[in-house]
Write an enzyme that holds these catalytic residues in place. Structure first.
Site, mmCIF file in Angstrom:
data_model
loop_
_atom_site.group_PDB
_atom_site.id
_atom_site.type_symbol
_atom_site.label_atom_id
_atom_site.label_comp_id
_atom_site.label_asym_id
_atom_site.label_seq_id
_atom_site.Cartn_x
_atom_site.Cartn_y
_atom_site.Cartn_z
ATOM 1 N N GLY A 1 -7.263 19.517 18.469
ATOM 2 C CA GLY A 1 -7.539 19.986 17.122
ATOM 3 C C GLY A 1 -8.992 20.067 16.744
ATOM 4 N N THR A 2 -9.908 19.917 17.699
ATOM 5 C CA THR A 2 -11.331 19.918 17.371
ATOM 6 C C THR A 2 -11.973 21.301 17.496
ATOM 7 O OG1 THR A 2 -11.732 19.168 19.637
ATOM 8 C CG2 THR A 2 -11.726 17.498 17.909
ATOM 9 N N HIS B 1 1.896 -8.732 -1.756
ATOM 10 C CA HIS B 1 1.366 -8.380 -0.432
ATOM 11 C C HIS B 1 0.164 -7.440 -0.564
ATOM 12 C CE1 HIS B 1 1.936 -7.644 3.982
ATOM 13 N NE2 HIS B 1 1.272 -6.543 3.659
ATOM 14 N N GLU B 2 0.323 -6.358 -1.316
ATOM 15 C CA GLU B 2 -0.774 -5.399 -1.453
ATOM 16 C C GLU B 2 -1.932 -5.986 -2.251
ATOM 17 O OE1 GLU B 2 -0.791 -2.870 0.355
ATOM 18 O OE2 GLU B 2 1.296 -3.057 0.988
ATOM 19 N N HIS C 1 -4.110 -7.808 0.251
ATOM 20 C CA HIS C 1 -4.995 -6.893 0.987
ATOM 21 C C HIS C 1 -6.202 -6.499 0.140
ATOM 22 C CE1 HIS C 1 -2.655 -6.291 4.575
ATOM 23 N NE2 HIS C 1 -1.596 -5.824 3.930
ATOM 24 N N ASP D 1 0.845 -4.943 10.019
ATOM 25 C CA ASP D 1 -0.461 -5.604 9.902
ATOM 26 C C ASP D 1 -0.748 -6.472 11.114
ATOM 27 O OD1 ASP D 1 -0.729 -4.450 7.407
ATOM 28 O OD2 ASP D 1 0.229 -6.138 6.394
#
Length: 643
Positions: free
Chosen positions: A231-232, A450-451, A454, A526
């Site tokens: 994809g470059t 949980h979030e 983070h 995680d």
């Protein structure tokens, strides 16, 4: 629950917008034979057969009723009659006309014979099973056999004629030949890639003005290999080279040389270079060259032998053509480690050009190119979107804009806004938003905690990337996400940055341990990501005191392209004792990161509870809310970082 942390790479890709077509007038094409014409002869033969068969069974002459027949007999107009044993009458009138009729069997003997004798009519007897009655059944059997035989003979000759032409064409090259006037893509249509274009432009200059190089004794490159992740824009750059050079451009994929017939691939290679010589100066572009140029050796089967013969012919052709003839071979691959060393040596592919993933500035330019035909709102800032898409290739960015346009249409809008682009980025990274995935109240609270873990750890770690958005809305397999945006494009990662990255990865699990006293299955992704990062810190980067500055990387080029090697761990260049030490160091790094995250969240427990409550209420918050919550908290120990 996952944390949307994507390490930015130093790579690049561009997209182009074709200019106005400049098609030269094409010569009139040769008239093609209609598809129905080959079947005309069999259809005519069958029609003739049906017509003859119907004529054979159809009696000749006019058909008279029995009453009309008796009337003509009484009038003396009948000359001769033929009567068979089933009452069928065929006769001839005195004026020469023929007729047919049938005597009704229900009337019995009506004295017809006496009437015919009185009028001097010649009476002949005929048998319904004799005479020429065998001709009909015989024709019914023989004519179809004759027609089928003729049809098989005709189709056999057509197939032989086609096969003779096809066999001569099997070994022909399947290259798509684009003449000098047709390519419309130019280097100006390729956003970014200044270094790559500068290197490639020397090839263009050699094809245009070879005498400049001949004066000083310099020789132009025989081949240029473009290497980069998918994809470059490697194929796009090749088209731009063809457009800039204004020379014939022969494009072919590596798989076009592979065929089930032995020797066909080598024949196609020869034909490809013959076509290039006829059109010299010209460019040959082989896309996905690893399909035909893979390493030789190993177990040899029929397909491998055919591929090796094709590769050998390609090597011979690249050595054999005259360098002054103006033929340059361009090739593209995203698997350079799979290519045969003989193909990469000087004299064949003299130059290796890396086409990396785009940096932040280049991503902004690519987005602007892809957005030329789209309606945008004034709040769209390409620099912000480029900053939010580290590691995206040109194809990824094109897909991002397309998803944003679809999101705008779904909302019945006529322009693309910054919110549409943000939603499209979430969809690309996390998956589709699951509106039907309703969480239980306790699950919703657990996801918020949980979030929040983070987000708070990311805000408290000094070298972590800033938090951009936190959400507990399910997307794809994730029940929530914490998105971080780097402040600047990173090319090197310090040990402190990687250590903070580990702590952020484990911040969600640490929050669960602090609030609930136990972990959950939500930290599976995680843990996998943290273990992978710690493993590379130990094996690849020499950041473990126990192992010292020793690198045990096994993936080589694949790591430079931002990929993991498929055989990593299968051929380890170290002993089992070293592997045990690596495992212990990885476990230590992950454990220390978790302990650090737990200490940070315990010191900032009021902020954790406050942020979890806000997430439960609002479902989505941005990074400024996280910082505001930390500022409102009373003074506490930092535990390893400051907000």
């Amino acid at each position: 629950m996952i944390t949307a942390v994507r390490l930015p790479g130093r790579h690049a890709t561009r997209s182009a917008k074709p200019g106005p077509p400049r098609e030269p007038p094409k010569p009139p094409a040769a008239p093609r034979t209609p598809a129905w014409r080959p079947w005309l002869l069999p259809i005519v033969l069958i029609a003739v057969f049906v017509l003859l068969l119907s004529r054979l069974h159809q009696p000749s002459g006019a058909v008279l009723s029995y009453s009309a027949f008796l009337g003509k007999v009484n009038a003396g107009q009948v000359k001769v009659v033929d009567i068979d044993d089933k009452g069928a009458v065929a006769g001839k009138l005195k004026d020469g006309r023929e007729f047919t009729t049938r005597i009704p069997t229900a009337l019995g003997n009506t004295g017809l014979e006496n009437q015919l004798r009185d009028k001097n009519v010649d009476i002949n007897a005929a048998s319904s099973n004799g005479g020429a009655s065998w001709v009909g059944p015989l024709a019914f059997v023989l004519l179809p056999l004759f027609l089928l035989g003729a049809l098989f003979l005709w189709t056999g000759r057509q197939a032989a004629r086609t096969l003779s032409g096809g066999l001569s064409g099997i070994g022909r090259s399947r290259a798509k030949i684009i003449e000098a006037e047709r390519p419309t893509t130019r280097f100006d249509d390729v956003a970014g890639y200044e270094g790559v274009k500068q290197e490639i432009s020397e090839v263009v200059d050699f094809l245009r003005r070879p005498e400049r190089y001949a004066v000083v004794g310099a020789q132009g490159p025989r081949g240029v290999l473009m290497v980069g992740p998918p994809g470059t824009g490697k194929t796009l750059i090749a088209r731009a080279v063809a457009g800039e050079a204004a020379v014939p451009f022969l494009s072919v994929t590596g798989s076009a040389f592979v065929e089930m017939f032995v020797g066909v691939g080598a024949s196609r290679v020869r034909d490809l270079f013959d076509e290039a010589r006829k059109r010299a100066p010209s460019i040959i572009f082989i896309d996905e060259i690893d399909a035909v140029g893979s390493r030789r050796g190993g177990i040899r089967l029929g397909g491998n032998d055919e591929r090796e013969q094709t590769l050998n012919q390609l090597l011979a052709e690249m050595d054999g053509f005259d360098q002054s003839s103006g033929i340059v071979v361009l090739a593209a691959t995203n698997r350079p480690e799979a290519l045969d060393p003989a193909l990469l040596r000087p004299g064949r592919f003299d130059r290796h050009v890396t086409v990396p993933l785009p940096n932040q500035t280049e991503r902004a330019a690519i987005l602007a190119v892809h957005a030329r035909d789209k309606k945008l709102a004034p709040d769209v800032d390409w620099n912000i979107i480029a900053r939010a898409t580290p590691g995206f290739s040109g194809a990824d960015l094109a897909n991002l804009l397309n998803e944003a346009a679809i999101h705008a249409v779904r909302a019945s809008a006529t322009v693309i806004t910054a919110r549409d682009l943000d939603s499209a980025r979430d969809r690309v990274l996390l998956g589709r938003r699951e509106t039907s995935n309703a969480l239980l109240p306790e699950e919703r609270q657990a996801v918020a905690v949980h979030e929040s873990g983070h987000a708070l750890v990311a805000a408290l770690c000094p070298q972590a990337d800033p938090v951009a958005k936190v959400t507990i809305l399910p997307s794809g397999p994730a029940l929530g996400a914490t998105e971080q945006l780097p402040e600047a494009e990173r090319h090197l990662y310090s040990e402190g940055y990687l250590t903070d990255l580990l702590a952020v990865r484990l911040g969600g699990r640490a929050a669960e341990l602090v609030v609930f006293g136990e972990g959950s299955t939500g930290a599976a992704d995680d843990l996998a990501g943290a273990t992978q990062i710690a493993g590379r810190m130990v094996r690849d980067f020499g950041l473990s005191p126990a192992l010292g500055p020793v690198g045990y990387a096994t993936t080589g080029v694949a790591h430079r392209l931002g990929e993991e090697g498929p055989g990593e761990g299968l051929h380890r260049p170290y002993s089992e004792q070293t592997q045990r030490l690596i495992d212990e160091e990885v476990a230590r790094l992950v454990r220390e990161a978790e302990e650090r995250a737990v200490a940070l969240l315990r010191d900032h427990r009021p902020a954790l509870d406050r942020l979890a409550d806000l997430l439960t209420t609002r479902e989505t918050i941005d990074g400024t809310v996280v910082l505001d919550v930390l500022r409102q908290q009373p003074e506490a120990g930092t535990g390893g970082g400051t907000p």
